[in-house]
Design an enzyme around this catalytic site. Structure first.
Site, short mmCIF file in Angstrom:
data_model
loop_
_atom_site.label_atom_id
_atom_site.label_comp_id
_atom_site.label_asym_id
_atom_site.label_seq_id
_atom_site.Cartn_x
_atom_site.Cartn_y
_atom_site.Cartn_z
N GLU A 18 50.06 22.18 33.52
CA GLU A 18 50.99 21.09 33.19
C GLU A 18 50.78 20.51 31.79
OE1 GLU A 18 50.70 18.24 36.36
OE2 GLU A 18 50.92 19.78 37.90
N ASP B 232 53.71 25.40 32.47
CA ASP B 232 52.89 25.68 33.66
C ASP B 232 51.39 25.75 33.37
OD1 ASP B 232 54.64 25.77 35.73
OD2 ASP B 232 54.48 27.93 36.09
N GLU C 171 54.24 30.81 31.89
CA GLU C 171 54.90 30.39 33.12
C GLU C 171 54.94 31.57 34.10
OE1 GLU C 171 57.58 27.49 33.51
OE2 GLU C 171 56.56 26.44 31.89
N GLU D 8 57.02 32.73 37.12
CA GLU D 8 58.31 32.37 37.69
C GLU D 8 58.34 32.48 39.21
OE1 GLU D 8 60.07 30.77 34.75
OE2 GLU D 8 61.06 31.03 36.67
#
Lengths: 222, 222
Positions: free
Chosen positions: B77, B94, B119, B121
């Site tokens: 984050e 992410d 990231e 997915e």
């Protein structure tokens, strides 16, 4: 309807300043998105603002597309060659027009063609990212010379279908399009009025007009 | 798990060839995505293939992220300054890591920092477009030096959560990332086996491990 917000990449600004065909395309899009009125007998576009998400958005898109198709001869559902023929996946561009112009230079006649692709966003924010990337792909492959995305501004979107994206929500990402001629337009109602009828959701209550598909246009000209 | 498909922009290839820190980041990501095994006592990752969409995908992501966090000290984050501070909207990246290296040159000591955003997915195709654009935004602002997206390949995605995107579905759009260092990785199960247990959907049955948030890391170092 009126245009309240707009973002143009530097490349789009340059093109509009020097290319009369692309300037014409931009004017046609602006006239078409400003054309919707509501209610039908009105002279302006008023939106019912009695509660969040109370109006549909698809009829607004259809009014804009009707003008593009019927008045300005744009076409619907233009597949990109890169997606349809090469990658064999991915849907077409919403609306598309080829502007053709005969130019004489040094006593020779040249045909100038400008291609413009546009999407009117009625989906959510991630769907708007997909539209943007589809148009960027078309620009990168030079299948289109200018890309335009239409979205309601946040204030208006509040009274439209739940989760429909808005200009401000995609705005942080506009700069990704720098380097390509791209225009983002945020439209707004002329007035907010709790006494006007609600705009139907989906395609309810809309006339069943026949749309001008690119495919039919191409087939007819073979 | 294994890596079956991969796409690197030219810029990513160049960087991996000459930058040892970014090469290290790439190796850490590859080891982490290849680390999941299933069932837990197994030596490989086998997926139950009894029917379409029968397995969850989030536990796979969590196994990959656990290794990145616990073994390689990546953080979860990470907000981009451009989104959090300037535009004041949009979620974080992410997983993220800063690779720091002290380099001496001409008897001076320089601190070299490389930032990598990734990231994994687990959303649908339009959500994958948004992830891609978020990473492109971070690259454009030089808040990250390399971007990576992990996705299951189509064959594996068939047995995962409904509508989860796959490598092949986003593949037509990879070329939009050319000009920036971007890597797309498509992972696949080592084996397809109707007799292994199903992977739970969502976070069901997962241990409640504490994740390493970038925010906590920054707060701790203030």
């Amino acid at each position: 309807m009126k245009i309240d917000k707009e973002f143009m990449t530097d490349e789009a600004k340059d093109l509009l300043a020097k290319d009369t065909l692309l300037k014409k395309a931009y004017e046609e899009v602006k006239k078409s998105i400003c054309s919707p009125i509501w209610p039908i007998e009105s002279e302006i576009f008023s939106i019912n603002n009695t509660e969040k998400n109370c109006n549909g958005v698809v009829p607004i898109k259809e009014l804009c597309y009707s003008m593009l198709e019927d008045t300005y001869n744009w076409f619907r559902e233009k597949p990109l060659d890169v997606l349809k023929l090469e990658k064999k996946k991915g849907g077409p561009i919403d609306v598309y027009k080829e502007f053709v112009f005969e130019q004489s230079k040094d006593s020779n006649l040249y045909t100038v063609i400008r291609r413009v692709g546009m999407e009117f966003e009625t989906g959510n924010i991630s769907s708007a990212h997909r539209s943007m990337n589809k148009l960027l792909l078309g620009l990168g492959r030079e299948e289109i010379n200018l890309a335009i995305i239409l979205m309601p501004i946040k204030e208006l979107a509040y009274y439209l279908t739940d989760r429909v994206t808005n200009f401000e929500e995609l705005e942080p990402y506009f700069e990704i399009a720098e380097g390509q001629p791209f225009i983002f337009i945020g439209f707004n109602a002329d007035a907010y009025n709790p006494n006007v009828p609600l705009i139907p959701k989906g395609k309810d209550g809309m006339s069943n007009r026949s749309i001008k598909r690119w495919k039919d246009h191409v087939d007819k000209n073979l």
